[in-house]
Design a protein around this motif. Structure first.
Motif, mmCIF file in Angstrom:
data_model
loop_
_atom_site.group_PDB
_atom_site.id
_atom_site.type_symbol
_atom_site.label_atom_id
_atom_site.label_comp_id
_atom_site.label_asym_id
_atom_site.label_seq_id
_atom_site.Cartn_x
_atom_site.Cartn_y
_atom_site.Cartn_z
ATOM 1 N N ARG A 1 -13.647 12.574 4.548
ATOM 2 C CA ARG A 1 -13.986 13.598 5.542
ATOM 3 C C ARG A 1 -15.081 14.469 4.929
ATOM 4 O O ARG A 1 -14.804 15.299 4.071
ATOM 5 C CB ARG A 1 -12.760 14.419 5.909
ATOM 6 C CG ARG A 1 -13.041 15.487 6.966
ATOM 7 C CD ARG A 1 -11.756 16.182 7.425
ATOM 8 N NE ARG A 1 -10.891 15.286 8.168
ATOM 9 C CZ ARG A 1 -9.674 15.633 8.600
ATOM 10 N NH1 ARG A 1 -9.193 16.832 8.353
ATOM 11 N NH2 ARG A 1 -8.947 14.762 9.288
ATOM 12 N N GLY A 2 -16.319 14.249 5.386
ATOM 13 C CA GLY A 2 -17.434 14.950 4.754
ATOM 14 C C GLY A 2 -17.611 14.452 3.339
ATOM 15 O O GLY A 2 -17.668 13.258 3.078
ATOM 16 N N ASP A 3 -17.676 15.399 2.386
ATOM 17 C CA ASP A 3 -17.824 15.030 0.979
ATOM 18 C C ASP A 3 -16.484 14.908 0.275
ATOM 19 O O ASP A 3 -16.438 14.663 -0.935
ATOM 20 C CB ASP A 3 -18.670 16.094 0.255
ATOM 21 C CG ASP A 3 -20.108 16.115 0.767
ATOM 22 O OD1 ASP A 3 -20.586 15.038 1.188
ATOM 23 O OD2 ASP A 3 -20.719 17.198 0.763
ATOM 24 N N ALA A 4 -15.391 15.093 1.002
ATOM 25 C CA ALA A 4 -14.065 15.077 0.393
ATOM 26 C C ALA A 4 -13.326 13.782 0.719
ATOM 27 O O ALA A 4 -13.601 13.115 1.716
ATOM 28 C CB ALA A 4 -13.245 16.267 0.873
ATOM 29 N N VAL A 5 -12.393 13.431 -0.133
ATOM 30 C CA VAL A 5 -11.513 12.284 0.088
ATOM 31 C C VAL A 5 -10.078 12.797 0.154
ATOM 32 O O VAL A 5 -9.621 13.505 -0.739
ATOM 33 C CB VAL A 5 -11.651 11.240 -1.037
ATOM 34 C CG1 VAL A 5 -10.617 10.127 -0.860
ATOM 35 C CG2 VAL A 5 -13.045 10.650 -1.056
ATOM 36 N N THR A 6 -9.402 12.459 1.224
ATOM 37 C CA THR A 6 -8.006 12.859 1.397
ATOM 38 C C THR A 6 -7.098 11.673 1.100
ATOM 39 O O THR A 6 -7.319 10.570 1.599
ATOM 40 C CB THR A 6 -7.749 13.328 2.848
ATOM 41 O OG1 THR A 6 -8.609 14.424 3.136
ATOM 42 C CG2 THR A 6 -6.302 13.744 3.031
ATOM 43 N N ILE B 1 -10.668 5.758 8.618
ATOM 44 C CA ILE B 1 -10.988 4.949 7.448
ATOM 45 C C ILE B 1 -11.821 3.749 7.881
ATOM 46 O O ILE B 1 -11.784 3.333 9.044
ATOM 47 C CB ILE B 1 -9.718 4.473 6.707
ATOM 48 C CG1 ILE B 1 -8.844 3.635 7.650
ATOM 49 C CG2 ILE B 1 -8.947 5.652 6.154
ATOM 50 C CD1 ILE B 1 -7.641 3.016 6.960
ATOM 51 N N ARG B 2 -12.566 3.180 6.932
ATOM 52 C CA ARG B 2 -13.375 1.990 7.203
ATOM 53 C C ARG B 2 -12.605 0.759 6.747
ATOM 54 O O ARG B 2 -12.948 0.123 5.758
ATOM 55 C CB ARG B 2 -14.704 2.075 6.464
ATOM 56 C CG ARG B 2 -15.624 3.152 6.993
ATOM 57 C CD ARG B 2 -17.008 2.950 6.437
ATOM 58 N NE ARG B 2 -17.957 3.914 6.969
ATOM 59 C CZ ARG B 2 -19.259 3.727 7.007
ATOM 60 N NH1 ARG B 2 -19.776 2.596 6.539
ATOM 61 N NH2 ARG B 2 -20.071 4.647 7.499
ATOM 62 N N MET B 3 -11.580 0.429 7.457
ATOM 63 C CA MET B 3 -10.782 -0.753 7.164
ATOM 64 C C MET B 3 -10.243 -1.283 8.481
ATOM 65 O O MET B 3 -9.762 -0.513 9.313
ATOM 66 C CB MET B 3 -9.631 -0.418 6.212
ATOM 67 C CG MET B 3 -8.796 -1.626 5.799
ATOM 68 S SD MET B 3 -7.488 -1.205 4.612
ATOM 69 C CE MET B 3 -8.466 -0.903 3.137
ATOM 70 N N LEU C 1 0.832 -1.197 0.000
ATOM 71 C CA LEU C 1 0.000 0.000 0.000
ATOM 72 C C LEU C 1 0.870 1.252 0.000
ATOM 73 O O LEU C 1 1.822 1.366 0.783
ATOM 74 C CB LEU C 1 -0.883 -0.027 1.242
ATOM 75 C CG LEU C 1 -2.029 0.983 1.327
ATOM 76 C CD1 LEU C 1 -3.067 0.683 0.257
ATOM 77 C CD2 LEU C 1 -2.673 0.902 2.711
ATOM 78 N N GLN C 2 0.549 2.196 -0.882
ATOM 79 C CA GLN C 2 1.301 3.451 -0.974
ATOM 80 C C GLN C 2 0.492 4.657 -0.508
ATOM 81 O O GLN C 2 1.053 5.646 -0.059
ATOM 82 C CB GLN C 2 1.754 3.685 -2.431
ATOM 83 C CG GLN C 2 2.651 2.598 -2.982
ATOM 84 C CD GLN C 2 3.976 2.504 -2.250
ATOM 85 O OE1 GLN C 2 4.589 3.523 -1.922
ATOM 86 N NE2 GLN C 2 4.411 1.288 -1.957
ATOM 87 N N TRP C 3 -0.834 4.579 -0.645
ATOM 88 C CA TRP C 3 -1.713 5.688 -0.267
ATOM 89 C C TRP C 3 -2.898 5.135 0.521
ATOM 90 O O TRP C 3 -3.357 4.030 0.266
ATOM 91 C CB TRP C 3 -2.256 6.419 -1.511
ATOM 92 C CG TRP C 3 -1.198 7.040 -2.354
ATOM 93 C CD1 TRP C 3 -0.473 6.449 -3.352
ATOM 94 C CD2 TRP C 3 -0.729 8.389 -2.268
ATOM 95 N NE1 TRP C 3 0.414 7.340 -3.889
ATOM 96 C CE2 TRP C 3 0.284 8.547 -3.247
ATOM 97 C CE3 TRP C 3 -1.069 9.490 -1.472
ATOM 98 C CZ2 TRP C 3 0.943 9.746 -3.441
ATOM 99 C CZ3 TRP C 3 -0.402 10.678 -1.667
ATOM 100 C CH2 TRP C 3 0.591 10.804 -2.636
ATOM 101 N N VAL C 4 -3.386 5.933 1.456
ATOM 102 C CA VAL C 4 -4.605 5.610 2.183
ATOM 103 C C VAL C 4 -5.644 6.660 1.835
ATOM 104 O O VAL C 4 -5.368 7.867 1.928
ATOM 105 C CB VAL C 4 -4.366 5.588 3.705
ATOM 106 C CG1 VAL C 4 -5.683 5.461 4.454
ATOM 107 C CG2 VAL C 4 -3.435 4.435 4.076
ATOM 108 N N ARG C 5 -6.825 6.215 1.430
ATOM 109 C CA ARG C 5 -7.905 7.136 1.073
ATOM 110 C C ARG C 5 -8.828 7.305 2.279
ATOM 111 O O ARG C 5 -9.496 6.362 2.681
ATOM 112 C CB ARG C 5 -8.674 6.619 -0.140
ATOM 113 C CG ARG C 5 -7.841 6.568 -1.409
ATOM 114 C CD ARG C 5 -8.597 5.868 -2.528
ATOM 115 N NE ARG C 5 -7.862 5.913 -3.777
ATOM 116 C CZ ARG C 5 -6.891 5.067 -4.109
ATOM 117 N NH1 ARG C 5 -6.561 4.102 -3.268
ATOM 118 N NH2 ARG C 5 -6.264 5.174 -5.257
#
Length: 244
Positions: free
Chosen positions: A146-151, A179-181, A139-143
């Motif tokens: 937050r609200g309607d945005a994705v960081t 995150i939901r993981m 894994l290189q990035w975690v999505r």
């Protein structure tokens, strides 16, 4: 008397496993503790062990390289931090394995199977499946939403992960995301050389560990480089901090 060789590039883990095996199987003659693949092959040639407890991930010759070069008839027990994909490969091949950190009950089951002298399995197909697992990208990035945005949080910026019910907090030096993981799912996607699980609910970036200090109960308090709070390592993962 059966002979065994223990192979792991973390000597504390080998010694810990040797102690456990000594209690569970006093008749087992442990002929050596190898710290790398080449030493494992040298000790195999010198002592002809019946059983090799073999770590998969080692610098230089990996455990898979060693397994391919062992004499026919050698029993192999893989010791691994690999994810569920690899575990499925072990089970499909009927080859025994131990997940790090090694649990007493699981090791006892392995000893019983070895004592029963089950037939030695052909490792060829298993080694191919494990090599595929070893080359999957980490894994290189975690999505994080937050609200309607994705960081997009780069994994290189993460200090630690902390599980909380169905969610996991992702903590960087200056921020926190959710995150939901599950923590177990994350563990399967992270490079185990860079991220260490130190508690059933915590995975920490190894480079972020400034100090690990043992408390009066024998547990370790972990001080971080980039955050003020401390983390607690459970006894099951205390081996990571021996001689640190």
């Amino acid at each position: 008397m059966p002979k065994a060789l223990l192979v792991d590039d973390e000597p504390n883990l080998s010694r810990h496993l040797a102690t456990k095996l000594g209690r569970l199987w006093p008749e087992l003659d442990i002929v050596g503790l190898a710290g790398n693949g080449r030493q494992a092959l040298e000790l195999t040639a010198a002592h002809a062990p019946d059983i090799v407890f073999l770590d998969i991930r080692m610098p230089g010759l990996s455990g898979l390289d060693v397994a391919e070069r062992l004499p026919p008839g050698t029993r192999v027990v893989f010791v691994t931090a690999y994810d569920e994909y690899a575990v499925q490969a072990f089970e499909a091949a009927a080859v025994d394995y131990l997940l790090k950190p090694v649990q007493d009950a699981r090791l006892a089951a392995t000893v019983q199977r070895l004592q029963a002298a089950a037939p030695v399995e052909d490792l060829t197909r298993l080694l191919g499946a494990l090599r595929q697992a070893a080359h999957r990208p980490y894994l290189q990035w975690v999505r994080a939403g937050r609200g309607d945005a994705v960081t997009l949080v780069p994994v290189s910026a993460i200090v630690y992960f902390r599980a909380d019910n169905k969610y996991t907090s992702v903590l960087t030096a200056n921020d926190e995301h959710v995150i939901r993981m599950s923590i177990s799912e994350l563990e399967n996607l992270l490079d185990p050389d860079r991220f260490w699980r130190i508690h059933r609910s915590v995975i920490v970036a190894a480079e972020q560990i400034a100090e690990a200090r043992r408390d009066f109960r024998g547990r370790f308090e972990v001080r971080l480089r980039s955050r003020a709070e401390t983390l607690r390592a459970s006894r099951s993962y205390a081996f990571r901090f021996k001689q640190m």
